[in-house]
Design a protein around this motif. Sequence first.
Motif, PDB file in Angstrom:
ATOM      1  N   TYR A  34      29.548  38.649  40.615  1.00 19.87           N
ATOM      2  CA  TYR A  34      30.057  37.794  39.540  1.00 19.87           C
ATOM      3  C   TYR A  34      30.585  38.635  38.384  1.00 19.87           C
ATOM      4  O   TYR A  34      30.022  39.685  38.065  1.00 19.87           O
ATOM      5  CB  TYR A  34      28.937  36.887  39.003  1.00 19.87           C
ATOM      6  N   TYR A  36      31.344  37.882  34.307  1.00 21.36           N
ATOM      7  CA  TYR A  36      31.233  36.987  33.163  1.00 21.36           C
ATOM      8  C   TYR A  36      31.843  37.671  31.940  1.00 21.36           C
ATOM      9  O   TYR A  36      31.882  38.894  31.838  1.00 21.36           O
ATOM     10  CB  TYR A  36      29.770  36.681  32.830  1.00 21.36           C
ATOM     11  N   GLN A  38      31.416  37.380  27.617  1.00 20.01           N
ATOM     12  CA  GLN A  38      30.639  36.815  26.528  1.00 20.01           C
ATOM     13  C   GLN A  38      31.283  37.222  25.207  1.00 20.01           C
ATOM     14  O   GLN A  38      31.353  38.409  24.883  1.00 20.01           O
ATOM     15  CB  GLN A  38      29.200  37.310  26.591  1.00 20.01           C
ATOM     16  N   LEU A  44      27.775  32.609  28.109  1.00 17.86           N
ATOM     17  CA  LEU A  44      28.399  33.324  29.224  1.00 17.86           C
ATOM     18  C   LEU A  44      29.481  32.471  29.869  1.00 17.86           C
ATOM     19  O   LEU A  44      29.228  31.340  30.279  1.00 17.86           O
ATOM     20  CB  LEU A  44      27.343  33.671  30.264  1.00 17.86           C
ATOM     21  N   PHE A  88      32.369  41.006  25.686  1.00 12.49           N
ATOM     22  CA  PHE A  88      31.347  41.732  26.438  1.00 12.49           C
ATOM     23  C   PHE A  88      31.455  41.264  27.887  1.00 12.49           C
ATOM     24  O   PHE A  88      31.218  40.096  28.185  1.00 12.49           O
ATOM     25  CB  PHE A  88      29.978  41.410  25.829  1.00 12.49           C
ATOM     26  N   LEU A  90      30.289  41.263  31.677  1.00 10.90           N
ATOM     27  CA  LEU A  90      29.059  41.473  32.444  1.00 10.90           C
ATOM     28  C   LEU A  90      29.299  41.229  33.924  1.00 10.90           C
ATOM     29  O   LEU A  90      29.887  40.214  34.301  1.00 10.90           O
ATOM     30  CB  LEU A  90      27.966  40.527  31.950  1.00 10.90           C
ATOM     31  N   PHE A 103      21.937  41.198  36.159  1.00 13.30           N
ATOM     32  CA  PHE A 103      23.102  41.638  35.415  1.00 13.30           C
ATOM     33  C   PHE A 103      23.140  43.147  35.225  1.00 13.30           C
ATOM     34  O   PHE A 103      22.093  43.801  35.085  1.00 13.30           O
ATOM     35  CB  PHE A 103      23.126  40.968  34.037  1.00 13.30           C
ATOM     36  N   GLY A 104      24.356  43.673  35.191  1.00 11.91           N
ATOM     37  CA  GLY A 104      24.559  45.054  34.824  1.00 11.91           C
ATOM     38  C   GLY A 104      24.517  45.214  33.313  1.00 11.91           C
ATOM     39  O   GLY A 104      24.411  44.223  32.577  1.00 11.91           O
TER      40      GLY A 104
END
Lengths: 112, 112
Positions: A34, A36, A38, A44, A88, A90, A103-104
Amino acid sequence: SQTIHQWPATLVQPVGSPLSLECTVEGTSNPNLYWYRQAAGRGLQLLFYSVGIGQISSEVPQNLSASRPQDRQFILSSKKLLLSDSGFYLCAWMPRQIYEQYFGPGTRLTVT
Amino acid sequence: GQQVMQIPQYQHVQEGEDFTTYCNSSTTLSNIQWYKQRPGGHPVFLIQLVKSGEVKKQKRLTFQFGEAKKNSSLHITATQTTDVGTYFCAGTFSGGYNKLIFGAGTRLAVHP
């Protein structure tokens, strides 16, 4: 154990420049992946997800694209960045049929 | 479309006070998850609830899933400064197991 990597950690790019963000997962196979975004102080926004190599689902029409050239690699790209692309970013992975996302560390992108 | 509404948006408490955040969906959820994002960090998976009426506890955190599987809550007893961050709920819906729908998050500030 599983590990997810994202790079770079921060990025400052001028408007109109290209973008490539990479995410890789270790210690698992055939994960869902995934992307995302932000915005500062916000929630998100799911951009893309992939359930397999070459399979990309787009959630938000915009100037971004994603690719999954290998099982554990997910790439987010843009040909020409807009100011509104700042945020941001993700990457996350999810084991099949477990429905828990990991999440990374994220990439903070500033478009100037 | 499918949405998960989360309230409140912000909550300021004195250390030692309790805190609760709520999530609601107009459609039945297949499961719901909770994540915590520390300031400057990435979301971290806390827990998943699957069964109607399910209650799970993690130390001072209590998670509930409503009987109709349309709402959920996270309650923190006697908050500490380490609880600071944004708490997100995220749900999956029937037929859409590959992606999570995130709530907007509740930002918790704890004053010592």
